[in-house]
Design an enzyme around this catalytic site. Structure first.
Site, PDB file in Angstrom:
ATOM      1  N   SER A  47       0.854  -1.182   0.000  1.00 44.82           N
ATOM      2  CA  SER A  47       0.000   0.000   0.000  1.00 44.82           C
ATOM      3  C   SER A  47       0.899   1.244   0.000  1.00 44.82           C
ATOM      4  O   SER A  47       1.794   1.349  -0.830  1.00 44.82           O
ATOM      5  CB  SER A  47      -0.965  -0.043   1.190  1.00 44.82           C
ATOM      6  OG  SER A  47      -1.979   0.919   1.071  1.00 44.82           O
ATOM      7  N   ASP A  60      -8.695  -6.640  -4.486  1.00 45.81           N
ATOM      8  CA  ASP A  60      -8.438  -5.260  -4.062  1.00 45.81           C
ATOM      9  C   ASP A  60      -9.281  -4.287  -4.884  1.00 45.81           C
ATOM     10  O   ASP A  60      -9.201  -4.264  -6.116  1.00 45.81           O
ATOM     11  CB  ASP A  60      -6.957  -4.942  -4.250  1.00 45.81           C
ATOM     12  CG  ASP A  60      -6.501  -3.720  -3.470  1.00 45.81           C
ATOM     13  OD1 ASP A  60      -7.334  -2.842  -3.188  1.00 45.81           O
ATOM     14  OD2 ASP A  60      -5.293  -3.642  -3.166  1.00 45.81           O
ATOM     15  N   HIS A 106      -8.239  -5.218  -0.121  1.00 44.04           N
ATOM     16  CA  HIS A 106      -6.914  -4.590  -0.031  1.00 44.04           C
ATOM     17  C   HIS A 106      -6.111  -5.069   1.178  1.00 44.04           C
ATOM     18  O   HIS A 106      -4.900  -5.296   1.070  1.00 44.04           O
ATOM     19  CB  HIS A 106      -7.092  -3.071   0.034  1.00 44.04           C
ATOM     20  CG  HIS A 106      -5.808  -2.291   0.101  1.00 44.04           C
ATOM     21  ND1 HIS A 106      -4.893  -2.270  -0.931  1.00 44.04           N
ATOM     22  CD2 HIS A 106      -5.279  -1.517   1.092  1.00 44.04           C
ATOM     23  CE1 HIS A 106      -3.860  -1.510  -0.594  1.00 44.04           C
ATOM     24  NE2 HIS A 106      -4.067  -1.046   0.621  1.00 44.04           N
TER      25      HIS A 106
END
Length: 369
Positions: free
Chosen positions: A151, A319, A349
Site C-alpha cells: 500500500s 483489491d 486490499h
C-alpha cells in the site's frame, strides 16, 4: 546521532535519530527532523545485509515482535525464519515524517515551543525518502539489500528505488501502482475533510483542548470500506442487525439500531482514535495523494528506467482500492521481465497484510536470494 555500523540497536524497540533540517519538495522547511525507527538483527561489517520495510498509512514501526511482547503487523513476512529472516538480515522500519509513532509530525514541538499543528508543512513521499536516506547514512547502510512495502509502504519502496537507484538492490512493491489515481485521491479527500469538519478540529490547532475524535473515526470508516471487499462485508455481516439492536424498530431515525456492518465500522473508528493523531492522518494522507513516480521525470517508462533494482510486484486479486491492473501497468513499465504475483484473498486490499504468507515461497526463491 551516530550509530556504529556493526551495532544491533535493539530488536523491536523504538529508537530515535536526529537528521537535521529538511528542505521540502513543495517549498516548506522542517528545521530539525527526528525519525522514530526500529531494527531487528545485526548489521554485518560492510552494511550489505540491510532490509527496509515500509509501513502503510496508519502503520507503526513495529513490523515484528523481536524483544517486545507486542506482536508486529507483518509477522508472516519478517522475523526469525520468516522470508525476511531477522537471523540473516538487519531489518529496519522507519516511521514516516508527519507520523505520530516517533517521527516529527504535526503534534511535535516546533522551534517556538508549541506543537506544529496547522503550521506543519506539506511533506511528500519523496521528502520522506530523503529523510530516510539520511538515517541509512547514520546507520552505516550504503545500499539496501531490499526495500519492501505494501500500500503506501509500496509507494515509499518504489520512490526509494527511483530516487536512489544506486542504494536499492531489490524492491518489492505490493498492492499499489505507480501513482495515486483520481479515484484514490477522491477517497482520501473525503477522509481528510471528515477530520477538518469536526467541530473540535480548530484548523488543526486542537492540542491542549478537545480532540477531533469524531472526524478521525469517520475518516477511518471511509477508509476501511475501501480496505475490505464487498464479498467480505456480505459474507461476514450480510444484512444482520447488531444484537440486541434493531434497524427497523424505532419511532424516529435517530433512535434506530445498527446493522452489524455499521457496528464493525464504529469499532474500527474507535480503535484508530485511541492510537493515532488526526493531523498526522491528514499529513500522511496528503503524502500518499502526492504519490506519482513520474512527477518531473518524464513518462512512466522514463521514470522507472532510472531504477536498477530487481523488482517484485504483487497485488491482491480482490483489491478495490489499488486494483491489480495498476500493479500490472507498473510491472509492464519496469525494466526487464517483471511478473505480478497474486495474493488470492476475498478480504480485499487488507489481504496484503493478512495473507502475505502466500508469497513466502516466491519471496525466498526469486527475490531474497
Amino acid at each position: 546521532m551516530t550509530i556504529s555500523r556493526t551495532a544491533a540497536p535493539g530488536n523491536g524497540v523504538v529508537r530515535y535519530a536526529s537528521i537535521g533540517g529538511l528542505e521540502l519538495e513543495a517549498g516548506g522547511y522542517l528545521p530539525e527532523v527526528t525519525l522514530g525507527y526500529e531494527t531487528w538483527g545485526t548489521l554485518n561489517a560492510d552494511g550489505s545485509n540491510a532490509v527496509l520495510i515500509e509501513h502503510a498509512l496508519t502503520g507503526s514501526t513495529h513490523v515484528t515482535r523481536g524483544d517486545s511482547d507486542e506482536p508486529g503487523w507483518w509477522e508472516q513476512l519478517a522475523g526469525p525464519g520468516a522470508p525476511v529472516d531477522t537471523d540473516r538480515f538487519f531489518v529496519v522500519s522507519i516511521n514516516i515524517v508527519g507520523g505520530c509513532y516517533g517521527s516529527t509530525g504535526p503534534s511535535s514541538v516546533a522551534p517556538d515551543g508549541k506543537p506544529w499543528g496547522s503550521r506543519f508543512p506539506l511533506v511528500t513521499l519523496r521528502d520522506t525518502t530523503a529523510a530516510e536516506a539520511r538515517l541509512a547514512d547514520q546507520l552505516g547502510i550504503p545500499s539496501w539489500y531490499a526495500v519492501l512495502g505494501g500500500s503506501m509502504g509500496g509507494a515509499r519502496a518504489l520512490e526509494w528505488a527511483v530516487t536512489y537507484p544506486e542504494r536499492v538492490q531489490r524492491c518489492a512493491v505490493i498492492s499499489i501502482g505507480a501513482a495515486s489515481t483520481a479515484e484514490q485521491i477522491a477517497f482520501a479527500q473525503a477522509q481528510t475533510l471528515a477530520i477538518r469538519q469536526d467541530s473540535n478540529f480548530n484548523d488543526g490547532d486542537y492540542y491542549g483542548g478537545p480532540l477531533p475524535e469524531d472526524g478521525l473515526a469517520l475518516a477511518r470508516r471511509i477508509a476501511h470500506i475501501t480496505y475490505r471487499s464487498a464479498e467480505e462485508f456480505h459474507g461476514r455481516f450480510g444484512r444482520s442487525a447488531q444484537h440486541p439492536e434493531s434497524p427497523f424498530q424505532a419511532a424516529a431515525l435517530g433512535e434506530r439500531g445498527r446493522y452489524q456492518v455499521e457496528s464493525y465500522l464504529d469499532h474500527q473508528g474507535k480503535k484508530l482514535v485511541r492510537r493515532f493523531d488526526a493531523n498526522s492522518y491528514i499529513a500522511i494522507t496528503d503524502a500518499l495523494m502526492s504519490h506519482d513516480v513520474c512527477r518531473g521525470r518524464g513518462s512512466l517508462n522514463e521514470a522507472l528506467g532510472r531504477a536498477t533494482a530487481r523488482f517484485f510486484v504483487a497485488a491482491v486479486d480482490s483489491d478495490r482500492l489499488y486494483f491489480p491492473s495498476q500493479s500490472r501497468e507498473l510491472a509492464d513499465a519496469l525494466p526487464g521481465d517483471v511478473d505480478v504475483h497474486v495474493i488470492e484473498a476475498p478480504i480485499g486490499h487488507d489481504g496484503f497484510l493478512t495473507e502475505i504468507g502466500q508469497l513466502g515461497v516466491q519471496l525466498r526463491k526469486t527475490f531474497l536470494v
